[in-house]
Design a protein around this motif. Structure first.
Motif, PDB file in Angstrom:
ATOM      1  N   ALA A 111      42.763  54.729  75.368  1.00 31.27           N
ATOM      2  CA  ALA A 111      43.443  56.005  75.126  1.00 31.27           C
ATOM      3  C   ALA A 111      43.023  57.093  76.103  1.00 31.27           C
ATOM      4  CB  ALA A 111      43.197  56.465  73.689  1.00 31.27           C
ATOM      5  N   GLY A 112      41.805  57.007  76.630  1.00 35.74           N
ATOM      6  CA  GLY A 112      41.349  58.041  77.557  1.00 35.74           C
ATOM      7  C   GLY A 112      39.840  58.108  77.636  1.00 35.74           C
ATOM      8  N   SER A 113      39.343  59.002  78.461  1.00 37.64           N
ATOM      9  CA  SER A 113      37.901  59.043  78.741  1.00 37.64           C
ATOM     10  C   SER A 113      37.106  59.888  77.750  1.00 37.64           C
ATOM     11  CB  SER A 113      37.665  59.573  80.158  1.00 37.64           C
ATOM     12  OG  SER A 113      38.149  60.905  80.280  1.00 37.64           O
ATOM     13  N   ARG A 114      37.764  60.812  77.055  1.00 43.79           N
ATOM     14  CA  ARG A 114      37.044  61.706  76.143  1.00 43.79           C
ATOM     15  C   ARG A 114      37.164  61.169  74.716  1.00 43.79           C
ATOM     16  NH1 ARG A 114      39.995  67.144  76.781  1.00 43.79           N
ATOM     17  NH2 ARG A 114      41.714  65.668  76.456  1.00 43.79           N
ATOM     18  N   ILE A 115      36.062  60.589  74.227  1.00 46.73           N
ATOM     19  CA  ILE A 115      36.075  59.937  72.922  1.00 46.73           C
ATOM     20  C   ILE A 115      35.085  60.638  72.003  1.00 46.73           C
ATOM     21  CG2 ILE A 115      35.657  57.780  71.680  1.00 46.73           C
ATOM     22  CD1 ILE A 115      36.390  56.309  74.286  1.00 46.73           C
ATOM     23  N   VAL A 116      35.548  61.001  70.834  1.00 44.62           N
ATOM     24  CA  VAL A 116      34.687  61.612  69.824  1.00 44.62           C
ATOM     25  C   VAL A 116      34.474  60.604  68.701  1.00 44.62           C
ATOM     26  CG1 VAL A 116      34.511  63.412  68.063  1.00 44.62           C
ATOM     27  CG2 VAL A 116      35.362  63.976  70.349  1.00 44.62           C
ATOM     28  N   VAL A 117      33.222  60.367  68.366  1.00 51.30           N
ATOM     29  CA  VAL A 117      32.860  59.448  67.290  1.00 51.30           C
ATOM     30  C   VAL A 117      32.389  60.262  66.087  1.00 51.30           C
ATOM     31  CG1 VAL A 117      31.298  57.608  66.549  1.00 51.30           C
ATOM     32  CG2 VAL A 117      32.182  57.630  68.896  1.00 51.30           C
ATOM     33  N   LEU A 118      33.092  60.122  64.974  1.00 51.83           N
ATOM     34  CA  LEU A 118      32.666  60.758  63.727  1.00 51.83           C
ATOM     35  C   LEU A 118      32.103  59.697  62.795  1.00 51.83           C
ATOM     36  CD1 LEU A 118      35.626  63.229  63.034  1.00 51.83           C
ATOM     37  CD2 LEU A 118      33.434  63.702  64.155  1.00 51.83           C
ATOM     38  N   ALA A 119      31.032  60.034  62.093  1.00 45.90           N
ATOM     39  CA  ALA A 119      30.413  59.106  61.154  1.00 45.90           C
ATOM     40  C   ALA A 119      29.872  59.885  59.977  1.00 45.90           C
ATOM     41  CB  ALA A 119      29.288  58.316  61.825  1.00 45.90           C
ATOM     42  N   THR A 120      29.620  59.172  58.891  1.00 47.53           N
ATOM     43  CA  THR A 120      29.059  59.811  57.700  1.00 47.53           C
ATOM     44  C   THR A 120      27.581  59.481  57.524  1.00 47.53           C
ATOM     45  OG1 THR A 120      29.728  57.985  56.254  1.00 47.53           O
ATOM     46  CG2 THR A 120      31.305  59.787  56.554  1.00 47.53           C
ATOM     47  N   VAL A 121      27.060  58.522  58.309  1.00 49.48           N
ATOM     48  CA  VAL A 121      25.622  58.235  58.333  1.00 49.48           C
ATOM     49  C   VAL A 121      25.185  58.132  59.794  1.00 49.48           C
ATOM     50  CG1 VAL A 121      25.497  57.116  56.072  1.00 49.48           C
ATOM     51  CG2 VAL A 121      25.991  55.737  58.093  1.00 49.48           C
ATOM     52  N   GLU A 122      24.026  58.695  60.103  1.00 50.80           N
ATOM     53  CA  GLU A 122      23.575  58.757  61.496  1.00 50.80           C
ATOM     54  C   GLU A 122      23.281  57.390  62.083  1.00 50.80           C
ATOM     55  OE1 GLU A 122      20.993  61.981  62.822  1.00 50.80           O
ATOM     56  OE2 GLU A 122      20.964  62.714  60.759  1.00 50.80           O
ATOM     57  N   SER A 123      22.920  56.414  61.255  1.00 45.16           N
ATOM     58  CA  SER A 123      22.556  55.091  61.778  1.00 45.16           C
ATOM     59  C   SER A 123      23.718  54.413  62.485  1.00 45.16           C
ATOM     60  CB  SER A 123      22.053  54.194  60.638  1.00 45.16           C
ATOM     61  OG  SER A 123      23.069  53.984  59.668  1.00 45.16           O
ATOM     62  N   THR A 124      24.924  54.905  62.252  1.00 44.07           N
ATOM     63  CA  THR A 124      26.114  54.312  62.866  1.00 44.07           C
ATOM     64  C   THR A 124      26.280  54.717  64.320  1.00 44.07           C
ATOM     65  OG1 THR A 124      27.211  54.345  60.717  1.00 44.07           O
ATOM     66  CG2 THR A 124      28.626  54.106  62.632  1.00 44.07           C
ATOM     67  N   PHE A 125      25.753  55.856  64.712  1.00 46.84           N
ATOM     68  CA  PHE A 125      26.041  56.383  66.043  1.00 46.84           C
ATOM     69  C   PHE A 125      25.582  55.463  67.170  1.00 46.84           C
ATOM     70  CE2 PHE A 125      26.067  60.775  63.999  1.00 46.84           C
ATOM     71  CZ  PHE A 125      27.451  60.859  64.044  1.00 46.84           C
ATOM     72  N   GLY A 126      24.335  55.009  67.116  1.00 45.00           N
ATOM     73  CA  GLY A 126      23.800  54.173  68.185  1.00 45.00           C
ATOM     74  C   GLY A 126      24.639  52.928  68.428  1.00 45.00           C
ATOM     75  N   PRO A 127      24.873  52.096  67.380  1.00 43.38           N
ATOM     76  CA  PRO A 127      25.678  50.890  67.579  1.00 43.38           C
ATOM     77  C   PRO A 127      27.107  51.175  68.031  1.00 43.38           C
ATOM     78  CG  PRO A 127      24.421  50.724  65.548  1.00 43.38           C
ATOM     79  CD  PRO A 127      24.258  52.127  66.042  1.00 43.38           C
ATOM     80  N   THR A 128      27.719  52.247  67.505  1.00 43.30           N
ATOM     81  CA  THR A 128      29.108  52.530  67.845  1.00 43.30           C
ATOM     82  C   THR A 128      29.238  53.033  69.281  1.00 43.30           C
ATOM     83  OG1 THR A 128      29.640  53.031  65.543  1.00 43.30           O
ATOM     84  CG2 THR A 128      31.168  53.830  67.204  1.00 43.30           C
ATOM     85  N   VAL A 129      28.357  53.931  69.685  1.00 42.00           N
ATOM     86  CA  VAL A 129      28.406  54.431  71.060  1.00 42.00           C
ATOM     87  C   VAL A 129      28.142  53.294  72.044  1.00 42.00           C
ATOM     88  CG1 VAL A 129      27.299  55.965  72.737  1.00 42.00           C
ATOM     89  CG2 VAL A 129      27.815  56.798  70.434  1.00 42.00           C
ATOM     90  N   SER A 130      27.186  52.435  71.732  1.00 44.37           N
ATOM     91  CA  SER A 130      26.905  51.291  72.609  1.00 44.37           C
ATOM     92  C   SER A 130      28.120  50.383  72.733  1.00 44.37           C
ATOM     93  CB  SER A 130      25.712  50.492  72.068  1.00 44.37           C
ATOM     94  OG  SER A 130      24.525  51.252  72.126  1.00 44.37           O
ATOM     95  N   LEU A 131      28.820  50.186  71.630  1.00 45.13           N
ATOM     96  CA  LEU A 131      30.017  49.343  71.645  1.00 45.13           C
ATOM     97  C   LEU A 131      31.103  49.956  72.522  1.00 45.13           C
ATOM     98  CD1 LEU A 131      31.679  46.944  70.576  1.00 45.13           C
ATOM     99  CD2 LEU A 131      32.283  48.374  68.609  1.00 45.13           C
ATOM    100  N   ILE A 132      31.328  51.259  72.388  1.00 43.56           N
ATOM    101  CA  ILE A 132      32.340  51.930  73.212  1.00 43.56           C
ATOM    102  C   ILE A 132      31.993  51.809  74.690  1.00 43.56           C
ATOM    103  CG2 ILE A 132      33.368  54.163  73.784  1.00 43.56           C
ATOM    104  CD1 ILE A 132      32.896  54.900  70.793  1.00 43.56           C
ATOM    105  N   GLU A 133      30.724  52.037  75.026  1.00 40.13           N
ATOM    106  CA  GLU A 133      30.294  51.934  76.422  1.00 40.13           C
ATOM    107  C   GLU A 133      30.455  50.510  76.942  1.00 40.13           C
ATOM    108  OE1 GLU A 133      27.054  55.605  76.337  1.00 40.13           O
ATOM    109  OE2 GLU A 133      26.367  53.530  76.097  1.00 40.13           O
ATOM    110  N   GLU A 134      30.202  49.538  76.091  1.00 41.27           N
ATOM    111  CA  GLU A 134      30.399  48.137  76.477  1.00 41.27           C
ATOM    112  C   GLU A 134      31.873  47.856  76.772  1.00 41.27           C
ATOM    113  OE1 GLU A 134      30.174  43.737  74.371  1.00 41.27           O
ATOM    114  OE2 GLU A 134      28.860  45.328  73.625  1.00 41.27           O
ATOM    115  N   GLU A 135      32.752  48.333  75.889  1.00 40.02           N
ATOM    116  CA  GLU A 135      34.183  48.122  76.102  1.00 40.02           C
ATOM    117  C   GLU A 135      34.674  48.878  77.339  1.00 40.02           C
ATOM    118  OE1 GLU A 135      36.420  46.140  74.640  1.00 40.02           O
ATOM    119  OE2 GLU A 135      34.789  45.244  73.491  1.00 40.02           O
TER     120      GLU A 135
END
Length: 224
Positions: A103-127
């Motif tokens: 969709a584009g280069s500017r991606i915002v990740v929203l989560a309800t628990v902080e433990s999700t941020f690390g794995p999700t950001v790593s996944l986006i960077e991998e993709e």
């Protein structure tokens, strides 16, 4: 049969409904272990590697042709443990991450628990590396939403998440990092694409089961 590894029983009806809408005839078997997420939040995702492997082994022993992990915090652990499972092991948020990168280069990740941020950001960077695209990822915690979800107030959780989504103005895609946040997708008013994981994740799991079934059919000996 597709096995689903959940860390909340509230995910079970969500995926059953999606199966009935999109994948009639697909057998789902749900494995729920709330302690996996609780421990991962306390000690980090790698602390639950043994528990995840045990859950995968149980699913395969009960006939799973593929396993879909629906928890974004432990999704990477499940994928890694899946190397020795003997069946495909997928994380439900990978298709969502790939769509966000497209969709584009500017991606915002929203989560309800902080433990999700690390794995999700790593996944986006991998993709993003896989697609050869640059990305800038920002994160935002939706205060109070997880408390609502744990209390069974899924509507209250969805309203808080939707409000956080609509407050984002400078993004090419907004990711709802946890499957529990998906109901908010229908409450938002923003023109920015809002992506959640359950529907595309289940589609990937169904495709894996179908591929496994086709492979079995091709490998079956024929009579002469």
């Amino acid at each position: 049969m597709l096995a689903l590894l959940h860390t909340s029983p509230l995910h079970v009806p969500v995926f059953d409904t999606l199966r009935d809408e999109d994948h009639q005839g697909l057998e789902l078997r749900h494995f729920v272990d709330e302690e996996l997420l609780a421990r991962a939040r306390r000690e980090g995702p790698e602390a639950v590697a043994d528990g995840v492997r045990a859950a995968l082994d149980r699913a395969v022993a009960e006939g799973a042709r593929a396993v879909l992990c629906t928890c974004s915090t432990i999704g990477g652990v499940a994928e890694a443990a899946g190397a020795g499972a003997g069946v495909p092991v997928l994380r439900s948020d990978r298709p969502m991450a790939a769509a966000a990168v497209a969709a584009g280069s500017r991606i915002v990740v929203l989560a309800t628990v902080e433990s999700t941020f690390g794995p999700t950001v790593s996944l986006i960077e991998e993709e993003a590396r896989r697609a050869g695209r640059p990305v800038q990822v920002r994160t935002g915690l939706v205060e109070g939403a997880w408390t609502c979800f744990e209390a069974g107030d899924t509507e209250g959780c969805a309203r808080l998440v939707a409000a956080a989504v609509d407050a984002v103005t400078d993004a090419d895609a907004i990711i709802l990092a946890q499957g529990s946040m998906a109901p908010a997708q229908h409450l938002t008013r923003t023109a920015v694409p809002v992506l959640s994981s359950p529907r595309p994740g289940l589609a990937a799991g169904a495709a894996a089961v179908n591929a496994a079934q086709a492979h079995l059919g091709l490998c079956r000996p024929t009579g002469g």
